[in-house]
Design a protein around this motif. Structure first.
Motif, mmCIF file in Angstrom:
data_model
loop_
_atom_site.group_PDB
_atom_site.id
_atom_site.type_symbol
_atom_site.label_atom_id
_atom_site.label_comp_id
_atom_site.label_asym_id
_atom_site.label_seq_id
_atom_site.Cartn_x
_atom_site.Cartn_y
_atom_site.Cartn_z
ATOM 1 N N HIS A 88 0.861 -1.188 0.000
ATOM 2 C CA HIS A 88 0.000 0.000 0.000
ATOM 3 C C HIS A 88 0.900 1.243 0.000
ATOM 4 O O HIS A 88 2.104 1.140 0.219
ATOM 5 N N LEU A 89 0.314 2.376 -0.246
ATOM 6 C CA LEU A 89 1.049 3.636 -0.270
ATOM 7 C C LEU A 89 1.286 4.125 1.159
ATOM 8 O O LEU A 89 0.329 4.396 1.885
ATOM 9 N N ALA A 91 1.498 6.440 4.012
ATOM 10 C CA ALA A 91 1.023 7.795 4.279
ATOM 11 C C ALA A 91 2.143 8.751 4.705
ATOM 12 O O ALA A 91 2.156 9.907 4.268
ATOM 13 N N PRO A 92 3.117 8.318 5.548
ATOM 14 C CA PRO A 92 4.168 9.257 5.945
ATOM 15 C C PRO A 92 4.970 9.813 4.762
ATOM 16 O O PRO A 92 5.395 10.964 4.787
ATOM 17 N N LEU A 93 5.156 9.007 3.717
ATOM 18 C CA LEU A 93 5.905 9.487 2.552
ATOM 19 C C LEU A 93 5.119 10.549 1.798
ATOM 20 O O LEU A 93 5.685 11.541 1.331
ATOM 21 N N VAL A 94 3.816 10.370 1.710
ATOM 22 C CA VAL A 94 2.954 11.363 1.057
ATOM 23 C C VAL A 94 2.961 12.662 1.861
ATOM 24 O O VAL A 94 3.085 13.753 1.298
ATOM 25 N N GLU A 95 2.864 12.543 3.170
ATOM 26 C CA GLU A 95 2.843 13.721 4.045
ATOM 27 C C GLU A 95 4.135 14.522 3.942
ATOM 28 O O GLU A 95 4.127 15.735 4.125
ATOM 29 N N GLN A 96 5.247 13.850 3.634
ATOM 30 C CA GLN A 96 6.543 14.530 3.585
ATOM 31 C C GLN A 96 6.869 15.114 2.211
ATOM 32 O O GLN A 96 7.928 15.705 2.020
ATOM 33 N N LEU A 97 5.951 14.986 1.257
ATOM 34 C CA LEU A 97 6.136 15.598 -0.058
ATOM 35 C C LEU A 97 5.800 17.081 -0.009
ATOM 36 O O LEU A 97 4.825 17.489 0.625
ATOM 37 N N SER A 98 6.591 17.883 -0.704
ATOM 38 C CA SER A 98 6.278 19.304 -0.833
ATOM 39 C C SER A 98 5.138 19.481 -1.840
ATOM 40 O O SER A 98 4.781 18.542 -2.554
ATOM 41 N N ASP A 99 4.579 20.660 -1.891
ATOM 42 C CA ASP A 99 3.572 20.958 -2.908
ATOM 43 C C ASP A 99 4.260 20.861 -4.268
ATOM 44 O O ASP A 99 5.317 21.448 -4.481
ATOM 45 N N LEU A 103 6.394 11.363 -6.191
ATOM 46 C CA LEU A 103 6.717 10.121 -5.483
ATOM 47 C C LEU A 103 6.615 8.983 -6.489
ATOM 48 O O LEU A 103 5.575 8.821 -7.134
ATOM 49 N N VAL A 104 7.694 8.211 -6.644
ATOM 50 C CA VAL A 104 7.693 7.047 -7.525
ATOM 51 C C VAL A 104 7.897 5.819 -6.644
ATOM 52 O O VAL A 104 8.868 5.756 -5.871
ATOM 53 N N ILE A 105 6.963 4.853 -6.760
ATOM 54 C CA ILE A 105 6.956 3.712 -5.850
ATOM 55 C C ILE A 105 6.283 2.498 -6.499
ATOM 56 O O ILE A 105 5.234 2.638 -7.124
ATOM 57 N N PRO A 106 6.888 1.313 -6.345
ATOM 58 C CA PRO A 106 6.182 0.096 -6.757
ATOM 59 C C PRO A 106 5.238 -0.316 -5.632
ATOM 60 O O PRO A 106 5.610 -0.277 -4.460
ATOM 61 N N ASP A 149 -3.094 4.994 8.110
ATOM 62 C CA ASP A 149 -4.150 5.608 7.316
ATOM 63 C C ASP A 149 -3.555 5.928 5.956
ATOM 64 O O ASP A 149 -2.666 6.765 5.835
ATOM 65 N N VAL A 150 -4.010 5.209 4.970
ATOM 66 C CA VAL A 150 -3.439 5.314 3.644
ATOM 67 C C VAL A 150 -4.278 6.230 2.761
ATOM 68 O O VAL A 150 -5.479 6.046 2.658
ATOM 69 N N PRO A 151 -3.627 7.233 2.139
ATOM 70 C CA PRO A 151 -4.384 8.032 1.182
ATOM 71 C C PRO A 151 -4.856 7.106 0.054
ATOM 72 O O PRO A 151 -4.201 6.131 -0.244
ATOM 73 N N SER A 152 -5.975 7.401 -0.572
ATOM 74 C CA SER A 152 -6.500 6.466 -1.563
ATOM 75 C C SER A 152 -6.629 7.067 -2.955
ATOM 76 O O SER A 152 -7.731 7.173 -3.481
ATOM 77 N N PRO A 153 -5.507 7.452 -3.572
ATOM 78 C CA PRO A 153 -5.585 7.961 -4.940
ATOM 79 C C PRO A 153 -5.562 6.825 -5.954
ATOM 80 O O PRO A 153 -5.718 7.059 -7.140
#
Length: 155
Positions: A88-89, A91-99, A103-106, A149-153
């Motif tokens: 799953h994606l 969430a902490p990695l998404v939260e740490q992205l700037s505007d 993010l590239v992830i398998p 809690d995983v974002p769901s895009p």
């Protein structure tokens, strides 16, 4: 995979999964990129740090830790590159992205094929792009096992 990040001079990138240090060295060679890299396996983290220092890569920021949680005290990052596959994606990695961060992830089941995803963060929105099937080593560590809690895009 670095070309998928569309890195620009002056940007800050987080690599999850230092491994041998090869990808961190490639990122460092791109010039004017601030590189942070996390490895969960202590022996790999140590040998990569020694190897990179011997090769003259003194400008890399390396850490032995569970990459699932990212590197919050150094965030935000313009780009995050993950070289192991969680199911799953994180969430902490998404939260740490700037505007505008990428993010590239398998993502996919351990031991099977995964999909390579590119996410682009705009404000609180996350746009997902499926880049095709891949096979990566599984993500390990407490973080991925506990989930969050995983974002769901993902479609």
């Amino acid at each position: 995979m670095t070309e998928l990040l569309e890195l620009q001079p002056g940007e800050k990138v987080l690599e999850i999964g230092t491994g041998s240090g090869y990808q961190a060295a490639v990122l460092a060679e791109m010039g004017s990129i601030e590189v942070y890299s996390i490895e969960i396996v202590p022996e790999l983290a140590s040998s990569a740090a020694q190897r990179l220092q011997t090769l003259g890569y003194d400008n890399l920021n390396l850490k032995q830790a569970d990459g699932y949680y990212g590197w919050s005290d150094q965030a935000p990052f313009d780009a995050v590159l993950v070289t192991a596959a969680p199911d799953h994606l994180p969430a902490p990695l998404v939260e740490q992205l700037s505007d505008g961060g990428r993010l590239v992830i398998p993502i996919g089941p351990p031991g099977g094929f995964q999909s390579l995803w590119k996410f682009v963060k705009t404000g609180n929105d996350l746009k997902a792009f499926n880049l095709g099937s891949v096979a990566f080593v599984p993500f390990t560590g407490e973080g991925v096992q506990q989930g969050s809690d995983v974002p769901s895009p993902l479609p």
